[in-house]
Write an enzyme that holds these catalytic residues in place. Sequence first.
Site, short mmCIF file in Angstrom:
data_model
loop_
_atom_site.label_atom_id
_atom_site.label_comp_id
_atom_site.label_asym_id
_atom_site.label_seq_id
_atom_site.Cartn_x
_atom_site.Cartn_y
_atom_site.Cartn_z
N ASP A 63 0.88 -1.17 0.00
CA ASP A 63 0.00 0.00 0.00
C ASP A 63 0.92 1.22 0.00
O ASP A 63 1.59 1.49 1.00
CB ASP A 63 -0.90 -0.01 1.24
CG ASP A 63 -1.86 1.18 1.24
OD1 ASP A 63 -1.60 2.15 0.50
OD2 ASP A 63 -2.85 1.12 1.99
N ASN A 90 1.36 5.40 -11.90
CA ASN A 90 0.06 5.14 -12.51
C ASN A 90 -1.03 4.85 -11.46
O ASN A 90 -2.20 5.06 -11.73
CB ASN A 90 0.21 3.96 -13.49
CG ASN A 90 -1.11 3.40 -13.95
OD1 ASN A 90 -1.85 4.06 -14.68
ND2 ASN A 90 -1.45 2.19 -13.49
N TYR A 155 -10.56 14.98 -6.95
CA TYR A 155 -9.77 14.22 -7.93
C TYR A 155 -9.06 15.18 -8.90
O TYR A 155 -7.87 15.04 -9.16
CB TYR A 155 -10.71 13.27 -8.69
CG TYR A 155 -10.03 12.46 -9.78
CD1 TYR A 155 -9.22 11.37 -9.46
CD2 TYR A 155 -10.21 12.77 -11.13
CE1 TYR A 155 -8.60 10.62 -10.46
CE2 TYR A 155 -9.60 12.02 -12.13
CZ TYR A 155 -8.79 10.95 -11.79
OH TYR A 155 -8.18 10.21 -12.78
N GLY A 156 -9.82 16.17 -9.40
CA GLY A 156 -9.24 17.14 -10.33
C GLY A 156 -8.10 17.91 -9.68
O GLY A 156 -7.07 18.16 -10.31
N ALA A 157 -8.28 18.26 -8.39
CA ALA A 157 -7.21 19.00 -7.68
C ALA A 157 -5.96 18.12 -7.58
O ALA A 157 -4.84 18.60 -7.77
CB ALA A 157 -7.69 19.41 -6.30
N LYS A 159 -5.01 15.78 -9.61
CA LYS A 159 -4.36 15.63 -10.93
C LYS A 159 -3.78 16.96 -11.42
O LYS A 159 -2.77 16.98 -12.12
CB LYS A 159 -5.35 15.04 -11.94
CG LYS A 159 -5.75 13.60 -11.62
CD LYS A 159 -4.58 12.64 -11.72
CE LYS A 159 -4.98 11.20 -11.53
NZ LYS A 159 -3.87 10.25 -11.72
N1 LIG Z 1 -10.04 5.17 -15.85
C1 LIG Z 1 -10.13 6.45 -16.21
O1 LIG Z 1 -11.19 6.94 -16.68
C2 LIG Z 1 -8.93 7.35 -16.09
C3 LIG Z 1 -8.92 8.57 -16.80
C4 LIG Z 1 -7.83 9.42 -16.67
C5 LIG Z 1 -6.78 9.07 -15.85
N2 LIG Z 1 -6.80 7.90 -15.16
C6 LIG Z 1 -5.67 7.59 -14.26
O2 LIG Z 1 -5.04 6.38 -14.70
C7 LIG Z 1 -4.43 5.72 -13.58
C8 LIG Z 1 -4.85 4.25 -13.56
O3 LIG Z 1 -6.25 4.20 -13.45
P1 LIG Z 1 -7.15 2.93 -13.83
O4 LIG Z 1 -8.28 3.43 -14.61
O5 LIG Z 1 -6.29 1.84 -14.35
O6 LIG Z 1 -7.70 2.56 -12.37
P2 LIG Z 1 -7.94 1.15 -11.66
O7 LIG Z 1 -8.30 0.12 -12.66
O8 LIG Z 1 -8.89 1.43 -10.54
O9 LIG Z 1 -6.49 0.79 -11.06
C9 LIG Z 1 -5.93 1.57 -10.03
C10 LIG Z 1 -4.62 0.94 -9.63
O10 LIG Z 1 -4.03 1.74 -8.59
C11 LIG Z 1 -3.67 0.89 -7.51
N3 LIG Z 1 -3.71 1.58 -6.23
C12 LIG Z 1 -4.71 2.35 -5.72
N4 LIG Z 1 -4.37 2.77 -4.49
C13 LIG Z 1 -3.16 2.25 -4.21
C14 LIG Z 1 -2.30 2.33 -3.09
N5 LIG Z 1 -2.62 3.01 -1.98
N6 LIG Z 1 -1.11 1.68 -3.15
C15 LIG Z 1 -0.79 0.97 -4.25
N7 LIG Z 1 -1.54 0.86 -5.34
C16 LIG Z 1 -2.73 1.49 -5.32
C17 LIG Z 1 -4.71 -0.24 -7.57
O11 LIG Z 1 -4.22 -1.35 -6.85
P3 LIG Z 1 -5.23 -2.49 -6.26
O12 LIG Z 1 -5.38 -3.48 -7.38
O13 LIG Z 1 -4.51 -3.00 -5.12
O14 LIG Z 1 -6.52 -1.78 -5.92
C18 LIG Z 1 -4.78 -0.47 -9.07
O15 LIG Z 1 -3.69 -1.25 -9.49
C19 LIG Z 1 -4.90 6.50 -12.34
O16 LIG Z 1 -3.87 7.37 -11.92
C20 LIG Z 1 -6.10 7.29 -12.83
O17 LIG Z 1 -6.31 8.47 -12.10
C21 LIG Z 1 -7.83 7.01 -15.27
#
Ligand SMILES: NC(=O)c1ccc[n+]([C@@H]2O[C@H](COP(=O)([O-])OP(=O)(O)OC[C@H]3O[C@@H](n4cnc5c(N)ncnc54)[C@H](OP(=O)(O)O)[C@@H]3O)[C@@H](O)[C@H]2O)c1
Length: 275
Positions: A63, A90, A155-157, A159
């Site tokens: 974590d 990421n 969230y926006g803040a 990013k």
């Molecule tokens: N999906 C969208 O619409 C979107 C759009 C723009 C930007 N993004 C950005 O893209 C990135 C990846 O997003 P995603 O869509 O792939 O999300 P996701 O499928 O929910 O995956 C999030 C990942 O972050 C990990 N994580 C969360 N909290 C953590 C912590 N405290 N320590 C270690 N790992 C942690 C999760 O691990 P666990 O498996 O252990 O939960 C998971 O591997 C993020 O930064 C997100 O803000 C996403």
Amino acid sequence: MTAEKLGLNILLTGASGGIGRALAHSLAARGHCLLLQGRNAQTLEQLREALPDKSRHMTLAADLCDPRQRQQVVATCAGLAGGVDVLINNAGVARFALLGDTDDAEVRKILETNLLVPMALTRDLLPLLQRSAQGAVINIGSAFGHIGHPGFSIYGASKSGLHGFTEALRRELGDSHVKVHYLAPRAVDTALNTEAVNGLNRALGNRSDSPQLVAQRCVDLLDGKTSGRRFIGWPERLFIKVNALLPAVVDAALIKKMPVIRRFAQQNLTAGESL
Ligand SMILES: NC(=O)c1ccc[n+]([C@@H]2O[C@H](COP(=O)([O-])OP(=O)(O)OC[C@H]3O[C@@H](n4cnc5c(N)ncnc54)[C@H](OP(=O)(O)O)[C@@H]3O)[C@@H](O)[C@H]2O)c1
């Protein structure tokens, strides 16, 4: 600084998520050695097993919001024979809610995961990245870090902060060989988005991309000769420019959509969606 090598050692945070998994497959297919980071050891191991040349990759369950576990990740990286060449920040969390429906713990968790963790990890891994001839950081931002969107103020803040951090660091390291990249996707089809968020996007006509497309853009950045900043999606790229020049135009457009945004935010709240 070591000589150029083909297969880079890459620490990929959030490897178990939607974008993380797609990225892991793209990077592994290009011969890179991955340190797959996430919180769930079993999920990470399943991912590793599914990758080409699985024995080249390792998993690091932790974590990242826990400073001791994060330090353990840094120590493991420091102990690797080949060091770490690239850090991909990421991992992230999101919550769609009006500000009044967001408690202190949620605010803290979003800012910590999306902003403070990437800052701390980058700082702590910088000595390793500086030792590599191909040292690089890639920060995964969001279009919402550039267009303040109702229902995503925290969230926006987080990013926006990540973008500001990336920009300053890119300049701070601009006279070194370490590249600092930034990638801001629009909506992506992953589990980060709840049913209500997907419903909101459909209602507003917002399009989304596959995690594979985001992974490809990230790989393109990594292959670039200089630090890069990329935004994914049209017309979002145009809206980001309009928002920077004429924010009142975007204010008016989004204020008109508030009844729809409120309805879906309420749906998210009723569904009990939390972090
Ligand atoms: N999906 C969208 O619409 C979107 C759009 C723009 C930007 N993004 C950005 O893209 C990135 C990846 O997003 P995603 O869509 O792939 O999300 P996701 O499928 O929910 O995956 C999030 C990942 O972050 C990990 N994580 C969360 N909290 C953590 C912590 N405290 N320590 C270690 N790992 C942690 C999760 O691990 P666990 O498996 O252990 O939960 C998971 O591997 C993020 O930064 C997100 O803000 C996403």
